[in-house]
Design a protein around this motif. Structure first.
Motif, PDB file in Angstrom:
ATOM      1  N   VAL A 103     -13.059  12.722   3.298  1.00  0.00           N
ATOM      2  CA  VAL A 103     -13.927  13.265   3.663  1.00  0.00           C
ATOM      3  C   VAL A 103     -13.798  14.072   4.593  1.00  0.00           C
ATOM      4  CG1 VAL A 103     -16.329  13.158   4.981  1.00  0.00           C
ATOM      5  CG2 VAL A 103     -15.876  11.639   2.829  1.00  0.00           C
ATOM      6  N   PHE A 104     -12.738  14.055   5.790  1.00  0.00           N
ATOM      7  CA  PHE A 104     -12.488  14.955   6.797  1.00  0.00           C
ATOM      8  C   PHE A 104     -11.651  15.946   6.166  1.00  0.00           C
ATOM      9  CE2 PHE A 104     -13.091  11.405  10.252  1.00  0.00           C
ATOM     10  CZ  PHE A 104     -14.443  11.663  10.366  1.00  0.00           C
ATOM     11  N   HIS A 105     -11.123  15.967   5.212  1.00  0.00           N
ATOM     12  CA  HIS A 105     -10.355  16.910   4.652  1.00  0.00           C
ATOM     13  C   HIS A 105     -10.995  18.017   4.011  1.00  0.00           C
ATOM     14  CE1 HIS A 105      -5.821  16.401   4.370  1.00  0.00           C
ATOM     15  NE2 HIS A 105      -6.226  15.119   4.959  1.00  0.00           N
ATOM     16  N   GLY A 106     -12.229  17.651   3.766  1.00  0.00           N
ATOM     17  CA  GLY A 106     -13.409  18.637   3.137  1.00  0.00           C
ATOM     18  C   GLY A 106     -14.016  19.122   4.364  1.00  0.00           C
ATOM     19  N   THR A 107     -14.468  18.386   5.166  1.00  0.00           N
ATOM     20  CA  THR A 107     -15.420  18.943   6.382  1.00  0.00           C
ATOM     21  C   THR A 107     -14.468  19.716   7.414  1.00  0.00           C
ATOM     22  OG1 THR A 107     -15.268  16.982   7.335  1.00  0.00           O
ATOM     23  CG2 THR A 107     -17.325  17.348   6.193  1.00  0.00           C
ATOM     24  N   ASN A 139      -8.202  23.601  -6.063  1.00  0.00           N
ATOM     25  CA  ASN A 139      -9.512  22.870  -6.283  1.00  0.00           C
ATOM     26  C   ASN A 139      -9.283  21.506  -6.493  1.00  0.00           C
ATOM     27  OD1 ASN A 139     -10.789  25.387  -6.445  1.00  0.00           O
ATOM     28  ND2 ASN A 139     -10.396  25.513  -8.654  1.00  0.00           N
ATOM     29  N   THR A 140      -8.726  20.915  -5.320  1.00  0.00           N
ATOM     30  CA  THR A 140      -8.691  19.477  -5.173  1.00  0.00           C
ATOM     31  C   THR A 140      -9.216  18.904  -3.841  1.00  0.00           C
ATOM     32  OG1 THR A 140      -7.079  17.331  -5.540  1.00  0.00           O
ATOM     33  CG2 THR A 140      -6.251  19.666  -4.380  1.00  0.00           C
ATOM     34  N   LEU A 141      -8.895  17.672  -3.310  1.00  0.00           N
ATOM     35  CA  LEU A 141      -9.127  16.939  -2.146  1.00  0.00           C
ATOM     36  C   LEU A 141      -7.998  15.744  -1.856  1.00  0.00           C
ATOM     37  CD1 LEU A 141     -11.144  17.540   0.345  1.00  0.00           C
ATOM     38  CD2 LEU A 141     -12.583  15.471  -0.589  1.00  0.00           C
ATOM     39  N   ALA A 142      -7.637  15.837  -0.806  1.00  0.00           N
ATOM     40  CA  ALA A 142      -6.716  14.789  -0.420  1.00  0.00           C
ATOM     41  C   ALA A 142      -7.342  13.423  -0.709  1.00  0.00           C
ATOM     42  CB  ALA A 142      -5.941  15.097   0.800  1.00  0.00           C
ATOM     43  N   THR A 155       0.841  -1.239  -0.019  1.00  0.00           N
ATOM     44  CA  THR A 155      -0.017  -0.166   0.211  1.00  0.00           C
ATOM     45  C   THR A 155       0.774   1.155  -0.197  1.00  0.00           C
ATOM     46  OG1 THR A 155      -0.051  -0.194   2.428  1.00  0.00           O
ATOM     47  CG2 THR A 155      -1.826  -1.255   1.260  1.00  0.00           C
ATOM     48  N   VAL A 156       1.487   1.827  -1.333  1.00  0.00           N
ATOM     49  CA  VAL A 156       2.358   2.479  -1.172  1.00  0.00           C
ATOM     50  C   VAL A 156       1.703   4.042  -1.522  1.00  0.00           C
ATOM     51  CG1 VAL A 156       3.936   1.042  -2.065  1.00  0.00           C
ATOM     52  CG2 VAL A 156       2.860   2.023  -3.732  1.00  0.00           C
ATOM     53  N   VAL A 157       0.550   4.294  -2.028  1.00  0.00           N
ATOM     54  CA  VAL A 157      -0.028   5.483  -2.503  1.00  0.00           C
ATOM     55  C   VAL A 157      -0.141   6.279  -1.237  1.00  0.00           C
ATOM     56  CG1 VAL A 157      -1.543   6.753  -3.853  1.00  0.00           C
ATOM     57  CG2 VAL A 157      -0.456   4.570  -4.836  1.00  0.00           C
ATOM     58  N   GLY A 158       0.303   7.224  -0.621  1.00  0.00           N
ATOM     59  CA  GLY A 158       0.269   8.150   0.215  1.00  0.00           C
ATOM     60  C   GLY A 158      -0.676   9.106   0.090  1.00  0.00           C
ATOM     61  N   ARG A 159      -0.565  10.283   0.786  1.00  0.00           N
ATOM     62  CA  ARG A 159      -1.143  11.484   0.608  1.00  0.00           C
ATOM     63  C   ARG A 159      -1.147  11.979  -0.876  1.00  0.00           C
ATOM     64  NH1 ARG A 159      -0.493  17.023   2.330  1.00  0.00           N
ATOM     65  NH2 ARG A 159       1.874  16.285   2.911  1.00  0.00           N
ATOM     66  N   THR A 160      -2.164  12.351  -1.384  1.00  0.00           N
ATOM     67  CA  THR A 160      -2.170  12.700  -2.888  1.00  0.00           C
ATOM     68  C   THR A 160      -2.904  13.851  -3.384  1.00  0.00           C
ATOM     69  OG1 THR A 160      -1.662  10.182  -3.592  1.00  0.00           O
ATOM     70  CG2 THR A 160      -2.557  11.834  -5.241  1.00  0.00           C
ATOM     71  N   ARG A 207     -18.682  19.242 -15.099  1.00  0.00           N
ATOM     72  CA  ARG A 207     -18.067  18.487 -14.167  1.00  0.00           C
ATOM     73  C   ARG A 207     -18.018  19.671 -13.127  1.00  0.00           C
ATOM     74  NH1 ARG A 207     -13.609  17.180 -17.786  1.00  0.00           N
ATOM     75  NH2 ARG A 207     -14.091  15.336 -18.990  1.00  0.00           N
ATOM     76  N   TYR A 208     -18.386  19.213 -11.884  1.00  0.00           N
ATOM     77  CA  TYR A 208     -18.566  19.966 -10.708  1.00  0.00           C
ATOM     78  C   TYR A 208     -17.849  19.272  -9.464  1.00  0.00           C
ATOM     79  CZ  TYR A 208     -21.653  22.511 -13.655  1.00  0.00           C
ATOM     80  OH  TYR A 208     -22.423  23.322 -14.669  1.00  0.00           O
ATOM     81  N   PHE A 209     -16.895  19.970  -8.677  1.00  0.00           N
ATOM     82  CA  PHE A 209     -16.165  19.496  -7.385  1.00  0.00           C
ATOM     83  C   PHE A 209     -16.554  20.528  -6.391  1.00  0.00           C
ATOM     84  CE2 PHE A 209     -14.034  17.988 -11.162  1.00  0.00           C
ATOM     85  CZ  PHE A 209     -14.165  16.610 -10.991  1.00  0.00           C
ATOM     86  N   PRO A 210     -17.753  20.825  -5.707  1.00  0.00           N
ATOM     87  CA  PRO A 210     -17.844  21.705  -4.996  1.00  0.00           C
ATOM     88  C   PRO A 210     -17.248  21.657  -3.723  1.00  0.00           C
ATOM     89  CG  PRO A 210     -19.977  20.686  -5.914  1.00  0.00           C
ATOM     90  CD  PRO A 210     -18.800  20.008  -6.172  1.00  0.00           C
ATOM     91  N   ILE A 211     -16.505  20.386  -3.297  1.00  0.00           N
ATOM     92  CA  ILE A 211     -15.850  20.263  -1.817  1.00  0.00           C
ATOM     93  C   ILE A 211     -14.414  20.615  -2.024  1.00  0.00           C
ATOM     94  CG2 ILE A 211     -17.572  18.858  -0.851  1.00  0.00           C
ATOM     95  CD1 ILE A 211     -14.579  17.417  -2.970  1.00  0.00           C
ATOM     96  N   ALA A 212     -14.061  21.024  -3.213  1.00  0.00           N
ATOM     97  CA  ALA A 212     -12.549  20.917  -3.478  1.00  0.00           C
ATOM     98  C   ALA A 212     -11.909  22.439  -2.806  1.00  0.00           C
ATOM     99  CB  ALA A 212     -12.261  21.172  -5.234  1.00  0.00           C
ATOM    100  N   ARG A 213     -10.795  22.052  -2.114  1.00  0.00           N
ATOM    101  CA  ARG A 213     -10.138  23.249  -1.583  1.00  0.00           C
ATOM    102  C   ARG A 213      -8.511  23.389  -2.061  1.00  0.00           C
ATOM    103  NH1 ARG A 213      -8.144  20.764   3.996  1.00  0.00           N
ATOM    104  NH2 ARG A 213      -6.424  22.289   3.353  1.00  0.00           N
ATOM    105  N   ASP A 214      -8.045  24.499  -1.736  1.00  0.00           N
ATOM    106  CA  ASP A 214      -6.631  24.611  -2.103  1.00  0.00           C
ATOM    107  C   ASP A 214      -5.748  23.991  -1.256  1.00  0.00           C
ATOM    108  OD1 ASP A 214      -7.555  26.175  -4.292  1.00  0.00           O
ATOM    109  OD2 ASP A 214      -7.123  27.841  -3.319  1.00  0.00           O
TER     110      ASP A 214
END
Length: 542
Positions: free
Chosen positions: A201-205, A179-182, A142-147, A158-165
């Motif tokens: 989800v917690f990265h958004g909330t 405009n992304t989410l971890a 399991t090598v893919v970490g925080r992305t 396409r809409y990504f309302p929860i995206a942040r910087d």
């Protein structure tokens, strides 16, 4: 005799000879890097992530990778301290971070940039062409970490309302992923798929509701209060909905569980809360369609992060032909820890004959995924939607379904009126129902509204969270029904109506002038009665 201390140069045991490397991007090169940094060739080659990243990086235009060695990742460090540091095998605690750019970069040009040479790659170019990063964890599988990677272009649908910087710093160069989410892959030891989905989800909330964002191991431990006594905490292989709900409560939010086997319920509910910038957990059952009938692959959890309004027009629902903007959704975008960030799940209308472990065979509506079935073909694993688990701020008390039902009854009443008399209301109203905030509402009022309503709305006090139901024709709103999302469910909740068409305004005030009409509508739904009451008590738009 005192012996002089011999000076030693302290070096990290896993430290490379150079702090960075620059390589051109390709799928083969990315695979090689993942294999090299994880010491596991067989498992890496089978990962869905490689095929997914090939398409993703191709679409966003990746051309170069800068490898940052000896990177300390907070989330992995927490996981390492909780579990891996106590293993006999000496697992490394330093990661690599791969930075992706939409421009050509070489070892020489980047070195010159760090040296301040004017003939190196310009710092402004690196900042402008930055696509994001992938942390590679020093684990066998399991090598893919925080992305954090920039999202697809909108393309008008396409809409990504929860995206942040997100900010990144590469040897003093400030970089920003907009405009992304971890995202990160499930760690099968300290986390399960549900833990990875909750972490995203917690990265958004966390940004929206101002709560700490726990690392995966802390999410698993928070859920452990509901862990069966016969099950060990670590390694962890799965969380049930009750355990996920407890993890949501651990960050100060309230879990709201919905059954979403009906795609209309799934689309309308996901859209309504995503527009309010709230990501959520989608629980699915995966089936292998390369067998006939399709066999169960297992339950899975993903984080819903966006949607595509791919259908040109809304679809009528029920006997009254009620139309929602959400019915135009043709795809959901999810963080699927076994696939990648913003992975597509498409509503393509395919039914699947599913064989359950008890031998029952049922035909169900399914959603396409990027999972492989037993035939190894991408897409032969399909999803049956089961639940949505939505993390809500405790003051958001009125659920979407109540607003939906009230507006549906109101729309049905207008349709019945149109069948017996001529009205200025178009035959096919489209209703756009979603969660919003007072800040967003007033910013839109300043931008788009004029007349007497403008100062009244700007100076009036509103609750922080509002449900908005806009009646739309041809992409333009005719009126907006604003409901108090923080009210009690027994209340009428309607705060105000924003009227945008004089002819329709006068008609509404005329048909709802009789209090008896409000009483009749109240027999169906109290919210539809409150709409009628508002038009009766307030003057028409002039």
């Amino acid at each position: 005799t005192l012996y002089p201390l011999r000076p030693y140069l302290m070096t990290l045991p896993d430290s490379p000879t150079v702090p960075f490397e620059v390589v051109p991007y390709s799928k083969a090169k990315l695979e090689q890097l993942l294999v090299t940094f994880s010491d596991s060739s067989s498992s890496i080659a089978r990962k869905l992530h490689l095929d997914y990243f090939e398409g993703y990086f191709g679409q966003i235009g990746a051309q170069a990778i800068i490898i940052e060695h000896d990177y300390v990742d907070r989330d992995f460090l927490e996981d390492h301290a909780a579990y891996y540091v106590r293993c006999f095998q000496p697992y490394k605690r330093y990661c690599r971070r791969l930075h992706f750019f939409r421009c050509e970069v070489t070892q020489e040009s980047f070195s010159k940039a760090l040296n301040g040479d004017t003939d190196g790659v310009p710092i402004d170019t690196l900042q402008e062409k930055y696509l994001g990063f992938v942390v590679v964890k020093p684990l066998p599988t399991t090598v893919v970490g925080r992305t954090c990677l920039t999202t697809y272009e909108s393309a008008g649908r396409r809409y990504f309302p929860i995206a942040r910087d997100y900010d990144a710093n590469l040897f003093g160069i400030s970089l920003k992923i907009r405009n992304t989410l971890a995202f990160q892959e499930q760690d099968s030891v300290v986390a399960a798929c549900a833990t990875s989905a909750l972490w995203s989800v917690f990265h958004g909330t966390g940004k929206l509701f101002q709560h700490p964002i726990p690392p995966p191991v802390a999410i698993t431990k928070a859920a452990a209060d509901r862990l069966p006594a016969s099950t060990r905490l670590l390694p962890n292989h799965g969380l049930n909905p009750e355990m996920m709900a407890h993890a949501i409560r651990s960050v100060g939010l309230e879990p709201f569980l919905l059954g979403v086997s009906d795609h209309y319920v799934l689309k309308s509910s996901a859209y309504a809360y995503l527009r309010g910038r709230i990501p959520m957990i989608l629980g699915i059952n995966l089936f292998d369609t390369s067998t006939n009938p399709a066999s169960v692959m297992g339950r899975h959890a993903v984080a819903v992060t966006g949607y595509s309004l791919g259908h040109a027009s809304s679809q009528p629902y029920g006997a009254t032909g009620f139309r929602l903007t959400a019915s135009r959704i043709d795809k959901l975008y999810v963080h699927d820890d076994q696939v990648g960030p913003f992975a597509r799940m498409e509503f393509d209308g395919t039914d699947v004959s599913c064989k359950f472990p008890n031998g029952t065979i049922v035909s169900q509506s399914s959603i396409s995924t990027s999972w492989r079935g037993s035939d190894g073909a991408i897409g032969s694993g399909r999803a049956i939607s089961e639940i949505l688990l939505i993390p809500l701020y405790h003051k958001i008390r009125v659920p979407f379904q109540e607003i939906h039902d009230g507006v549906l009854h109101f729309d049905s009443f207008l349709s019945r009126i149109g069948r017996v008399q001529t009205t200025p209301i178009p035959d096919e109203l489209e209703w756009d129902i979603y969660l919003t905030t007072v800040t967003d509402l007033k910013e839109e009022v300043i931008k788009d509204l004029s007349g007497d309503q403008r100062p009244q709305l700007l100076t009036r006090s509103f609750p922080k969270f509002l449900w908005r139901a806009s009646a739309i024709v041809g992409g333009k709103p005719l009126l907006d029904l604003m409901f108090d999302a923080t009210d009690i469910e027994q209340g009428r909740c309607l705060v105000t109506v924003i009227e945008r068409n004089i002819e329709i305004s006068e008609f509404m005030h005329e048909i709802f002038a009789d209090e008896a009409v409000e009483m009749i509508m109240g027999q169906k739904h109290r919210f539809s009665a409150s709409i009628a009451g508002w038009f009766r008590r307030n003057p028409s738009l002039k």
